[in-house]
Design an enzyme around this catalytic site. Structure first.
Site, PDB file in Angstrom:
ATOM      1  N   LYS A  80       0.905  -1.400   0.018  1.00  0.00           N
ATOM      2  CA  LYS A  80       0.052  -0.055  -0.035  1.00  0.00           C
ATOM      3  C   LYS A  80       0.838   1.073   0.089  1.00  0.00           C
ATOM      4  CE  LYS A  80      -3.687   1.933   2.620  1.00  0.00           C
ATOM      5  NZ  LYS A  80      -4.763   1.825   3.705  1.00  0.00           N
ATOM      6  N   SER A 169      -9.906   1.779   2.816  1.00  0.00           N
ATOM      7  CA  SER A 169      -8.918   2.572   2.023  1.00  0.00           C
ATOM      8  C   SER A 169      -7.924   1.638   1.140  1.00  0.00           C
ATOM      9  CB  SER A 169      -8.170   3.219   2.725  1.00  0.00           C
ATOM     10  OG  SER A 169      -7.274   2.943   3.696  1.00  0.00           O
ATOM     11  N   SER A 193      -9.909  -0.690   6.919  1.00  0.00           N
ATOM     12  CA  SER A 193      -9.461  -0.434   5.527  1.00  0.00           C
ATOM     13  C   SER A 193      -8.636  -1.625   5.171  1.00  0.00           C
ATOM     14  CB  SER A 193      -8.293   0.570   5.569  1.00  0.00           C
ATOM     15  OG  SER A 193      -9.098   1.728   5.396  1.00  0.00           O
TER      16      SER A 193
HETATM   17  N1  GLN Z   1     -13.319   3.840   6.003  1.00  0.00           N
HETATM   18  C1  GLN Z   1     -12.798   4.238   7.212  1.00  0.00           C
HETATM   19  C2  GLN Z   1     -12.341   5.983   6.965  1.00  0.00           C
HETATM   20  O1  GLN Z   1     -12.698   6.405   5.932  1.00  0.00           O
HETATM   21  C3  GLN Z   1     -11.564   3.564   7.737  1.00  0.00           C
HETATM   22  C4  GLN Z   1     -10.412   3.949   7.036  1.00  0.00           C
HETATM   23  C5  GLN Z   1      -8.946   3.024   7.331  1.00  0.00           C
HETATM   24  O2  GLN Z   1      -9.323   2.080   8.155  1.00  0.00           O
HETATM   25  N2  GLN Z   1      -7.754   3.634   7.028  1.00  0.00           N
HETATM   26  O3  GLN Z   1     -11.908   6.268   8.152  1.00  0.00           O
END
Ligand code: GLN
Length: 500
Positions: A80, A169, A193
């Site tokens: 990532k 994400s 994410s």
């Molecule tokens: N979707 C969640 C957010 O927007 C979690 C994102 C994540 O785990 N980095 O914060």
């Protein structure tokens, strides 16, 4: 797709390389050519062809010289773009870490992303184990989002249906593994994410317990929540990756000294006699009926293997989203203060004005809408006069959410629930409605707030209907902090029981 060595499990690939049956250079070449052939998935932001081929040659030489090979020898891995890598830019899918020639004043590398002077500890551990880093994957900007659509470079697409999200994400890592571009990947999970994109693309994704994996070199979003973890196509492969990246790191004071478990071995253990709790709060309004059916079937199959299934209560679940969006944005507003046009990446030089004008212009130009929304919200909840009403209150509710889990784990060994309330949704469907997007994480946020271990493993996909194709469904398994071995034991059983 033809069955190629690259489609084998990670332990099989590493064994093949170690025995000389498989050529690491051929494996990496196959991965690179698949990445090129599937570029429309937008899974990668950078492809590291030359360093990857050079690393594969080095593994080949080591073997020829009779040197001992590591547990990931010759295995192509995608990373990532939130994790620092020496041989590739690291942008967090943000314009602020990308120097476009027209934006940057005085830069020597036009159109380049920020180049960290070091590898994240997890990346260094993968390399030391013989893994080959093939590239950096697309993501929501600074890991804020659930669909990939907050990437400054367009969203990754779901290999099961490219009109749909690969989740977020870490959507690029999930898409890469799901499409077979690499047998494994790393992502980060702050509120879901890793688990949510794994569920939406049909991969295994692990959010380790807080402190299990070093965050040194992970670009921080919300430091009391962030964890790095693996994606793979099967449970054993994910276990091997987690074993390699876990453990104490002197460079991350929050990393635990607890010994790393035997995760791969745990995949062979029996589930008989384990007690699994099913929280009714995770089966409420908004849960897609086909997802519910698939989850209930998976749990029933576990029961037929001798698992004892019983209800558990997690009564504070409904406060998870509100609590998370206060705690996470507060921490993000502080963490993202470092992106100021001076130290990293983009700098927008105003024609007139002082230093503050430069900060403002750089941040206005460099950050996307969602990142700005969160910095504003986080600054607000931390400001004098509102701190007690929001931030302190959220911290207290966080303790209640954590206690829910501690109480439940007095009665059960593990919790089983859906990972995501719906299968992969259409790109564009939720972009104009932040609240609808935040709801996508309703089942993953509480475990992050509690700091416990979580994993998503594919169960039966949804049936094909007139409205949508058959889509993957992820069963979420949650265990007490540092009980990752138990998660792998049950996940391996689910994999075996739900295999088509
Ligand atoms: N979707 C969640 C957010 O927007 C979690 C994102 C994540 O785990 N980095 O914060």
């Amino acid at each position: 797709m033809t069955m190629n060595a690259l489609d084998r499990s990670i332990p099989e690939i590493a064994a093949g390389v170690a025995s000389g049956e498989l050529d690491p250079v051929a494996l990496v070449s196959e991965s690179l050519s698949r990445i090129a052939a599937q570029s429309s998935l937008n899974a990668f932001l950078t492809v590291s062809s030359e360093p990857a081929l050079a690393a594969a040659e080095a593994v080949k030489r080591s073997r020829a010289n009779g040197e001992a090979l590591g547990p990931l020898a010759g295995v192509p891995i995608a990373i990532k773009d939130a994790l620092c890598t020496l041989d590739a830019p690291t942008t967090c899918a943000s314009k602020i870490l990308t120097r476009a020639a027209k934006d940057h004043v005085g830069g020597s590398e036009p159109s380049q992303g920020f180049r960290p002077p070091y590898d994240a500890t997890v990346v260094a551990r993968l390399r030391a184990a013989g893994a080959i880093i093939v590239g950096k994957t697309n993501m929501d900007e600074f890991a804020m989002g659930s669909s990939g659509e907050n990437s400054a470079f367009g969203p990754p697409k779901n290999p099961h249906d490219p009109t749909r999200t690969a989740g977020g994400s870490s959507g690029g890592s999930a898409a890469a593994v799901s499409a077979g571009l690499a047998p494994g990947a790393l992502g980060s999970d702050t509120g879901g994410s890793i688990r949510q994109p794994a569920a939406l693309t049909g991969c295994v994704g692990v959010k380790p317990s807080y402190g299990r994996v070093s965050r040194y070199g992970l670009i921080a979003f919300a430091s009391s929540l962030d964890q790095v973890g693996p994606f793979a196509r099967d449970v054993r492969s994910a276990a091997r990756l987690l074993e390699v990246i876990s453990g104490r790191d002197e460079r991350d004071s929050t990393s635990s000294t607890k010994p790393v478990g035997a995760y791969e071995k745990a995949c062979e253990a029996s589930v008989k006699g384990l007690r699994i709790g099913v929280p009714s709060e995770y089966f409420g309004e908004g849960l897609d009926p086909a997802v519910r059916t698939s989850i209930e079937q998976a749990i029933a199959k576990l029961e037929s293997e001798g698992v004892s299934v019983r209800p558990v209560a997690l009564p504070h679940t409904r406060y998870g989203i509100a609590t998370y969006y206060i705690v996470a944005t507060a921490e993000a507003s502080s963490n993202l203060a470092r992106f100021d046009g001076v130290r990293f990446g983009l700098r927008v030089e105003p024609a007139r004005g002082d230093l503050n004008t430069m900060y403002g212009k750089t941040r206005d130009h460099g950050f996307g809408r969602e990142v700005k929304r969160r910095i504003l919200l986080g600054t607000y909840v931390l400001s004098a006069g509102y701190y007690d009403a929001y931030y302190r209150k959220a911290q207290r509710v966080r303790t209640l959410i954590r206690r829910d889990f501690l109480n439940a784990f007095e009665e059960v060994d593990l919790i089983a629930a859906p990972t995501s309330p719906t299968p992969a949704f259409k790109l564009g469907e939720k972009v104009d409605d932040p609240m609808a997007m935040y709801l996508a994480d309703i089942y993953t946020l509480p475990a992050s707030l509690a700091g416990i271990a979580g994993l998503s493993v594919p169960c039966s996909p949804t049936p094909k209907t007139a409205e949508r194709p058959s889509l993957p469904v992820g069963l979420q398994l949650l265990g007490p902090a540092f009980a990752e071995e138990r998660l792998f034991t049950v996940a391996a059983a689910v994999e075996r029981l739900c295999r088509p």
